[in-house]
Design a protein around this motif. Sequence first.
Motif, PDB file in Angstrom:
ATOM      1  N   PHE A  16      49.595  14.473  45.252  1.00 33.60           N
ATOM      2  CA  PHE A  16      49.392  13.316  44.375  1.00 33.60           C
ATOM      3  C   PHE A  16      49.040  13.715  42.943  1.00 33.60           C
ATOM      4  O   PHE A  16      48.969  12.857  42.068  1.00 33.60           O
ATOM      5  CB  PHE A  16      48.274  12.436  44.937  1.00 33.60           C
ATOM      6  N   GLY A  17      48.799  14.986  42.697  1.00 32.80           N
ATOM      7  CA  GLY A  17      48.455  15.423  41.350  1.00 32.80           C
ATOM      8  C   GLY A  17      48.311  16.931  41.287  1.00 32.80           C
ATOM      9  O   GLY A  17      48.347  17.628  42.309  1.00 32.80           O
ATOM     10  N   THR A  18      48.124  17.436  40.076  1.00 33.34           N
ATOM     11  CA  THR A  18      48.029  18.876  39.856  1.00 33.34           C
ATOM     12  C   THR A  18      46.610  19.360  40.096  1.00 33.34           C
ATOM     13  O   THR A  18      45.650  18.789  39.577  1.00 33.34           O
ATOM     14  CB  THR A  18      48.439  19.220  38.423  1.00 33.34           C
ATOM     15  N   LEU A  19      46.483  20.416  40.880  1.00 33.36           N
ATOM     16  CA  LEU A  19      45.201  21.056  41.133  1.00 33.36           C
ATOM     17  C   LEU A  19      45.163  22.404  40.432  1.00 33.36           C
ATOM     18  O   LEU A  19      46.087  23.204  40.564  1.00 33.36           O
ATOM     19  CB  LEU A  19      44.978  21.254  42.636  1.00 33.36           C
ATOM     20  N   SER A  20      44.091  22.646  39.699  1.00 31.08           N
ATOM     21  CA  SER A  20      43.926  23.956  39.066  1.00 31.08           C
ATOM     22  C   SER A  20      43.498  24.969  40.117  1.00 31.08           C
ATOM     23  O   SER A  20      42.727  24.642  41.023  1.00 31.08           O
ATOM     24  CB  SER A  20      42.861  23.885  37.966  1.00 31.08           C
ATOM     25  N   PRO A  21      43.974  26.221  40.022  1.00 36.92           N
ATOM     26  CA  PRO A  21      43.547  27.231  41.001  1.00 36.92           C
ATOM     27  C   PRO A  21      42.065  27.527  40.859  1.00 36.92           C
ATOM     28  O   PRO A  21      41.533  27.592  39.743  1.00 36.92           O
ATOM     29  CB  PRO A  21      44.404  28.454  40.655  1.00 36.92           C
ATOM     30  N   ASN A  22      41.395  27.705  41.970  1.00 38.40           N
ATOM     31  CA  ASN A  22      39.979  28.066  41.971  1.00 38.40           C
ATOM     32  C   ASN A  22      39.880  29.576  41.758  1.00 38.40           C
ATOM     33  O   ASN A  22      40.361  30.351  42.578  1.00 38.40           O
ATOM     34  CB  ASN A  22      39.338  27.677  43.296  1.00 38.40           C
ATOM     35  N   PRO A  23      39.251  30.029  40.661  1.00 38.28           N
ATOM     36  CA  PRO A  23      39.182  31.473  40.396  1.00 38.28           C
ATOM     37  C   PRO A  23      38.542  32.268  41.520  1.00 38.28           C
ATOM     38  O   PRO A  23      38.848  33.461  41.682  1.00 38.28           O
ATOM     39  CB  PRO A  23      38.350  31.554  39.107  1.00 38.28           C
ATOM     40  N   VAL A  24      37.645  31.658  42.279  1.00 40.77           N
ATOM     41  CA  VAL A  24      37.000  32.381  43.385  1.00 40.77           C
ATOM     42  C   VAL A  24      38.050  32.891  44.363  1.00 40.77           C
ATOM     43  O   VAL A  24      37.950  34.003  44.890  1.00 40.77           O
ATOM     44  CB  VAL A  24      35.975  31.482  44.107  1.00 40.77           C
ATOM     45  N   GLN A  25      39.060  32.072  44.639  1.00 46.33           N
ATOM     46  CA  GLN A  25      40.131  32.501  45.533  1.00 46.33           C
ATOM     47  C   GLN A  25      41.309  33.136  44.784  1.00 46.33           C
ATOM     48  O   GLN A  25      42.022  33.976  45.337  1.00 46.33           O
ATOM     49  CB  GLN A  25      40.663  31.311  46.346  1.00 46.33           C
ATOM     50  N   ALA A  26      41.537  32.721  43.545  1.00 43.29           N
ATOM     51  CA  ALA A  26      42.747  33.150  42.835  1.00 43.29           C
ATOM     52  C   ALA A  26      42.636  34.528  42.210  1.00 43.29           C
ATOM     53  O   ALA A  26      43.647  35.240  42.069  1.00 43.29           O
ATOM     54  CB  ALA A  26      43.092  32.122  41.753  1.00 43.29           C
ATOM     55  N   LEU A  27      41.434  34.957  41.807  1.00 46.13           N
ATOM     56  CA  LEU A  27      41.301  36.258  41.152  1.00 46.13           C
ATOM     57  C   LEU A  27      41.619  37.393  42.121  1.00 46.13           C
ATOM     58  O   LEU A  27      41.181  37.364  43.271  1.00 46.13           O
ATOM     59  CB  LEU A  27      39.881  36.428  40.601  1.00 46.13           C
ATOM     60  N   PRO A  28      42.367  38.393  41.706  1.00 48.38           N
ATOM     61  CA  PRO A  28      42.711  39.508  42.590  1.00 48.38           C
ATOM     62  C   PRO A  28      41.477  40.329  42.963  1.00 48.38           C
ATOM     63  O   PRO A  28      40.553  40.481  42.156  1.00 48.38           O
ATOM     64  CB  PRO A  28      43.704  40.328  41.763  1.00 48.38           C
ATOM     65  N   LYS A  29      41.504  40.858  44.175  1.00 49.60           N
ATOM     66  CA  LYS A  29      40.379  41.658  44.657  1.00 49.60           C
ATOM     67  C   LYS A  29      40.694  43.139  44.546  1.00 49.60           C
ATOM     68  O   LYS A  29      41.835  43.562  44.721  1.00 49.60           O
ATOM     69  CB  LYS A  29      40.068  41.293  46.115  1.00 49.60           C
ATOM     70  N   ARG A  30      39.637  43.905  44.262  1.00 47.64           N
ATOM     71  CA  ARG A  30      39.767  45.357  44.165  1.00 47.64           C
ATOM     72  C   ARG A  30      39.332  45.977  45.483  1.00 47.64           C
ATOM     73  O   ARG A  30      38.541  45.413  46.225  1.00 47.64           O
ATOM     74  CB  ARG A  30      38.901  45.879  43.016  1.00 47.64           C
ATOM     75  N   SER A  31      39.856  47.136  45.772  1.00 52.26           N
ATOM     76  CA  SER A  31      39.521  47.827  47.021  1.00 52.26           C
ATOM     77  C   SER A  31      38.680  49.062  46.729  1.00 52.26           C
ATOM     78  O   SER A  31      38.629  49.560  45.598  1.00 52.26           O
ATOM     79  CB  SER A  31      40.803  48.232  47.765  1.00 52.26           C
ATOM     80  N   GLY A  32      38.028  49.559  47.781  1.00 52.92           N
ATOM     81  CA  GLY A  32      37.246  50.773  47.644  1.00 52.92           C
ATOM     82  C   GLY A  32      35.868  50.514  47.065  1.00 52.92           C
ATOM     83  O   GLY A  32      35.445  49.384  46.839  1.00 52.92           O
ATOM     84  N   VAL A  33      35.148  51.595  46.794  1.00 48.19           N
ATOM     85  CA  VAL A  33      33.798  51.505  46.225  1.00 48.19           C
ATOM     86  C   VAL A  33      33.904  51.108  44.758  1.00 48.19           C
ATOM     87  O   VAL A  33      34.640  51.716  43.991  1.00 48.19           O
ATOM     88  CB  VAL A  33      33.055  52.850  46.369  1.00 48.19           C
ATOM     89  N   GLN A  34      33.177  50.062  44.383  1.00 46.18           N
ATOM     90  CA  GLN A  34      33.272  49.527  43.034  1.00 46.18           C
ATOM     91  C   GLN A  34      32.201  50.141  42.124  1.00 46.18           C
ATOM     92  O   GLN A  34      31.040  50.273  42.511  1.00 46.18           O
ATOM     93  CB  GLN A  34      33.105  47.998  43.063  1.00 46.18           C
ATOM     94  N   PRO A  35      32.576  50.514  40.914  1.00 45.70           N
ATOM     95  CA  PRO A  35      31.581  51.062  39.974  1.00 45.70           C
ATOM     96  C   PRO A  35      30.637  49.965  39.497  1.00 45.70           C
ATOM     97  O   PRO A  35      30.930  48.771  39.592  1.00 45.70           O
ATOM     98  CB  PRO A  35      32.446  51.594  38.833  1.00 45.70           C
ATOM     99  N   ALA A  36      29.504  50.377  38.956  1.00 42.25           N
ATOM    100  CA  ALA A  36      28.543  49.413  38.422  1.00 42.25           C
ATOM    101  C   ALA A  36      29.161  48.698  37.222  1.00 42.25           C
ATOM    102  O   ALA A  36      29.904  49.295  36.436  1.00 42.25           O
ATOM    103  CB  ALA A  36      27.267  50.133  38.012  1.00 42.25           C
ATOM    104  N   PRO A  37      28.885  47.424  37.050  1.00 44.38           N
ATOM    105  CA  PRO A  37      29.474  46.685  35.921  1.00 44.38           C
ATOM    106  C   PRO A  37      28.935  47.173  34.586  1.00 44.38           C
ATOM    107  O   PRO A  37      27.783  47.588  34.472  1.00 44.38           O
ATOM    108  CB  PRO A  37      29.040  45.233  36.191  1.00 44.38           C
ATOM    109  N   GLN A  38      29.780  47.156  33.570  1.00 41.55           N
ATOM    110  CA  GLN A  38      29.382  47.572  32.233  1.00 41.55           C
ATOM    111  C   GLN A  38      28.546  46.498  31.539  1.00 41.55           C
ATOM    112  O   GLN A  38      27.712  46.803  30.698  1.00 41.55           O
ATOM    113  CB  GLN A  38      30.629  47.866  31.395  1.00 41.55           C
TER     114      GLN A  38
END
Length: 446
Positions: free
Chosen positions: A289-311
């Motif tokens: 019935f209308g346009t839905l914007s993608p939810n970034p929580v689900q839409a953002l790509p995920k990284r694999s492996g051990v993640q470095p600390a955020p800058q």
Amino acid sequence: MFAYCSGIGQTVPLSAKAGFCAGKGIMTARGWRVRPFLAKVHRYAGLGMALFLIVSGLTGALLAFYHELDQALNPGLFRVQERRTAALGPDALVAAVQKAYPNTQVSFLALHRADRESVHVRLSPGNQSADGKPNVPDIDEVYLDPYDGRILGGRQTDALRADRIHLMPFLYGLHRSMHLPERWGVWLMGLVALTWMFDCLVGVYLTLPSYRNPKTSACRTVGYSTERNWRQRWKPAWLIKRGAGAPRLNFDLHRAGGLWLWGMLFTLAMSGAYFNLAQEVFRPVVSLFGTLSPNPVQALPKRSGVQPAPQLSFEAAIERARTLLPEQARGMQPDFVGYMPAQGVYRVGFQEQGRGESAFILGFEQVFVDADTSQLRGRRGYGSGTPSDKFLAWQFPLHSGQVLGLPGRIVVCITGLATVMLSITGVLIWNRKRKSRGRAAQPVSR
């Protein structure tokens, strides 16, 4: 053309469109087929949902005042001594949590709190351990003193425990998934909510006046003979007969209660289906019935492996998100911040002042900031959303009653208790009719 009805000894129209005589008054062929079928649908759908609706209604009535009840049960978690010194900033609070609970990640840090209230923090598993498995914390919810970062206590919100500290999260889990493993409980309660939506429509249809004159049981003349208009004939369905016996009182409570609260019952069923079957059913249907914007929580790509600390630090992420707010959200205040290690982004929430406390204040905005580059990775909000996005954003305020502030939550609480009453009275009606049919089927002894 006309035909003689032997059941009542009257001449009636032969036209199928006009109706036919069934010995109990004129009823159209369509009504004769549909109403008994829908009565069975209502009966067995109600029986199948009864236990789930009783549990959902009772828990929902309490969850309407989740925060207040949780505070009353656990004052040591929520109450702190106000001081003249300034409260700690987000970075200092996060550091205190990470020191107490290493190998975890702060997924939610409340930035808005009332006077003499602690700071609420949620934890998620940190980086993977040496064996490749995530470090799952023993607790996932922590409360801190905002002035010195002291840990006041914590709990595991999905623990199957109903002691004082775990009671409200336990009731929430019961309400949403019956504490069944993985997604099975969520899907089950979502299916119950969808069935409840459909059954609400069936139930209100069954209260409508039949196609025959309810004051007579015979075809009085050629065609219909209606002594009262349709609205007058529907009026008794909204009333509870005074001085009636237990069976009639039970029936009137079930029928009239369902009619008076129909709007709230349908709304709670619909929003319940949204929470449990958003991706599976609700969003696909709304998108028609209308346009839905993608939810970034689900839409953002995920990284694999051990993640470095955020800058980027938490405080820097909040300030950066503030500059990325759309024009209509510039006056909103920070509500929460969290880090999503799998996506490598900070999620910063802003809300309109009074949201959840005053009526019809729904404004919110979430900004997703890259944890390394500080670039905008996504936005999600009420003011900046499409009409379909806004429809989805209404579901939580409607389900919780926060759309009307405190009065709305009281209405939700009453509706939850009424749902229990409607389920019990429905079972009692079925049981009485079952016993009546059993007695009627017994042979008469001579």
